[in-house]
Scaffold this motif. Structure first.
Motif, PDB file in Angstrom:
ATOM      1  N   UNK A 140      33.234  63.729 108.480  1.00 18.97           N
ATOM      2  CA  UNK A 140      34.249  63.907 107.431  1.00 18.97           C
ATOM      3  C   UNK A 140      34.851  62.548 107.055  1.00 18.97           C
ATOM      4  N   UNK A 141      35.209  61.776 108.063  1.00 15.04           N
ATOM      5  CA  UNK A 141      35.798  60.458 107.799  1.00 15.04           C
ATOM      6  C   UNK A 141      34.798  59.522 107.132  1.00 15.04           C
ATOM      7  N   UNK A 142      33.584  59.517 107.651  1.00 12.19           N
ATOM      8  CA  UNK A 142      32.566  58.621 107.115  1.00 12.19           C
ATOM      9  C   UNK A 142      32.312  58.928 105.639  1.00 12.19           C
ATOM     10  N   UNK A 143      32.203  60.211 105.321  1.00  5.38           N
ATOM     11  CA  UNK A 143      31.897  60.607 103.945  1.00  5.38           C
ATOM     12  C   UNK A 143      33.077  60.279 103.019  1.00  5.38           C
ATOM     13  N   UNK A 144      34.297  60.534 103.490  1.00  4.57           N
ATOM     14  CA  UNK A 144      35.474  60.188 102.669  1.00  4.57           C
ATOM     15  C   UNK A 144      35.476  58.706 102.325  1.00  4.57           C
ATOM     16  N   UNK A 145      35.202  57.871 103.331  1.00  4.95           N
ATOM     17  CA  UNK A 145      35.265  56.422 103.128  1.00  4.95           C
ATOM     18  C   UNK A 145      34.143  55.917 102.222  1.00  4.95           C
ATOM     19  N   UNK A 146      32.936  56.459 102.395  1.00  3.15           N
ATOM     20  CA  UNK A 146      31.834  55.951 101.563  1.00  3.15           C
ATOM     21  C   UNK A 146      31.956  56.471 100.130  1.00  3.15           C
ATOM     22  N   UNK A 147      32.488  57.675  99.953  1.00  2.00           N
ATOM     23  CA  UNK A 147      32.706  58.188  98.591  1.00  2.00           C
ATOM     24  C   UNK A 147      33.724  57.308  97.871  1.00  2.00           C
ATOM     25  N   UNK A 148      34.764  56.940  98.614  1.00  2.00           N
ATOM     26  CA  UNK A 148      35.836  56.113  98.058  1.00  2.00           C
ATOM     27  C   UNK A 148      35.298  54.751  97.608  1.00  2.00           C
ATOM     28  N   UNK A 149      34.392  54.181  98.408  1.00  2.00           N
ATOM     29  CA  UNK A 149      33.899  52.839  98.093  1.00  2.00           C
ATOM     30  C   UNK A 149      32.609  52.853  97.284  1.00  2.00           C
ATOM     31  N   UNK A 150      32.032  54.034  97.068  1.00  2.00           N
ATOM     32  CA  UNK A 150      30.781  54.130  96.299  1.00  2.00           C
ATOM     33  C   UNK A 150      29.581  53.619  97.068  1.00  2.00           C
ATOM     34  N   UNK A 151      29.697  53.559  98.403  1.00  2.00           N
ATOM     35  CA  UNK A 151      28.583  53.090  99.239  1.00  2.00           C
ATOM     36  C   UNK A 151      27.451  54.123  99.255  1.00  2.00           C
ATOM     37  N   UNK A 152      26.239  53.641  99.137  1.00  2.00           N
ATOM     38  CA  UNK A 152      25.075  54.511  99.265  1.00  2.00           C
ATOM     39  C   UNK A 152      24.832  54.766 100.755  1.00  2.00           C
ATOM     40  N   UNK A 153      24.448  55.985 101.104  1.00  2.90           N
ATOM     41  CA  UNK A 153      24.216  56.295 102.526  1.00  2.90           C
ATOM     42  C   UNK A 153      22.842  56.934 102.709  1.00  2.90           C
ATOM     43  N   UNK A 154      22.136  56.440 103.695  1.00  4.60           N
ATOM     44  CA  UNK A 154      20.887  57.084 104.110  1.00  4.60           C
ATOM     45  C   UNK A 154      21.099  57.494 105.559  1.00  4.60           C
TER      46      UNK A 154
END
Lengths: 174, 226
Positions: free
Chosen positions: B181-195
């Protein structure tokens, strides 16, 4: 979910008006399907007939109702029986997927594709529920968890079946 | 939308084992993609090739349009330090360093001064709900806390792409949920791509879509939504 017995449980909190019961039910359990007023009053009438609820006489509450209802001793007994009788785990979900897989194997159709399509559908549903869960309060989180764990169980079955397809095909065609 | 990461015709063998047998993948900027598949299907090898950790035998990996699979080790190392972040299942934190020093490591490696690196590391620990744990060493943290430190360390350099290999693999359901939950919130906020590579469907459900790898190939039932 048994909405009548759930309502009975809510009345056991304190004697209640039909209007207040509907509000409380919808807040706790009506995320997907709120109760219609008609259904609340029909359920109350049925439970009075069955001796599970009793009207407490007429007095005005916050809503339009004049009657409050309380749980009778029979109602309390029925409630305890419902609450402490474990639910039988559902076995029905897998049956259609199982049947489709076996028929696909028997008839030489692409069983892997049907499992992949089913898997994608399950994952889509899981993603939708996970998104909703992220902004939900703890009580509804429990509800989403229940749904998510059930979908997960299906997915594990799908993955396990996919891993066994070659062996299954040989067995089905033997 | 432009692909931030793209792989075409990826092949990789380890001895006689063909881990990847011709994989095409395209990942858009800001997208969160889960790579799933049975054990030994090649999903971790695919992640390592996309991240420039492993060089494929054939095929090409592009990051922002530049071929990275043909770069030498030094250039790929620079890319991993500057543009990519990594989270693994466990064992990734340096045991002799405190949480804050672990998070500061990539900043120090990138040449940032210690005071500035520590200040940024402290900010990230707070964002991951780890205020008060800065001076703890990895062995003094719970599994979920250690993973959150690892996520802080992976994100502190503001990478374009975060690669996560089984990030919840060693956690119980509740800790896994907190980490995701935390990881997704932070990457959504920063627009980071995640694999993210995972065998756990509940972890994968945080992604925008999933790619299934089976026997070194992408499952084609629904096509690859590139």
């Amino acid at each position: 979910m048994d909405s009548a017995l759930t309502l009975l449980g809510l009345v056991s909190l304190k004697p209640s008006y039909g209007y207040d019961l509907k509000q409380l039910y919808d807040r706790l359990f009506g995320l997907r399907k709120p109760l219609a007023f008609g259904q609340v009053y029909a359920t109350i009438a049925r439970m009075i007939r069955d001796g599970l609820l009793a009207p407490l006489g007429e007095e005005a509450g916050d809503g339009p109702d004049r009657k409050r209802y309380a749980v009778t001793p029979d109602g309390e007994e029925r409630l305890a029986e419902w609450m402490f009788t474990p639910d039988v785990p559902s076995e029905t979900l897998q049956n259609n997927m199982f049947a489709k897989t076996v028929v696909a194997l028997l008839t030489g159709r692409d069983a892997q594709r049907l499992l992949d399509l089913q898997r994608a559908c399950h994952m889509e549903q899981m993603r939708a529920l996970t998104r909703q869960k992220q902004s939900a309060g703890l009580m509804h989180v429990l509800l989403y968890d229940h749904a998510l764990f059930h979908i997960e169980a299906d997915l594990r079955w799908i993955d396990m079946t996919a891993a066994r397809l070659t062996q299954l095909r040989a067995e089905v065609l033997a | 939308m432009t692909a931030v990461l793209e792989a075409r015709g990826l092949k990789k063998s380890f001895g006689r084992n063909e881990a990847l047998r011709g994989i095409d993948v395209s990942i858009r900027r800001g997208e969160i993609v889960a790579i799933m598949g049975p054990s030994g299907s090649g999903k971790s090898t695919l992640l390592h090739c996309l991240a420039g950790v492993t060089v494929p035998d054939a095929g090409i990996v592009r990051f922002n349009g530049t071929a990275i699979s043909t770069l030498d080790e030094t250039a790929r190392g620079r890319l991993r330090l500057g543009d990519f972040g990594f989270v693994f299942q466990f064992g990734q934190l340096l045991p002799e360093l405190t949480a804050i020093d672990n998070v500061a490591v990539p900043l120090l490696l990138a040449g940032e001064r210690r005071a500035a690196a520590s200040a940024r590391a402290a900010e990230w620990l707070v964002r991951l709900g780890l205020d008060g744990k800065a001076q703890r060493r990895p062995q003094e943290l719970s599994g979920g806390e250690a993973q959150r430190v690892a996520i802080a360390r992976a994100l502190v350099t503001k990478p374009a792409v975060l690669f996560a290999d089984e990030p919840t693999g060693s956690l119980d359901s509740l800790a896994a949920e907190g980490v995701m939950k935390l990881m997704i919130e932070l990457v959504r906020e920063s627009g980071t791509t995640v694999v993210v590579v995972t065998h756990d469907s509940r972890t994968a459900a945080y992604a925008d879509r999933d790619i299934i790898v089976r026997d070194g190939r992408v499952s084609v039932a629904l096509g690859e939504a590139a």
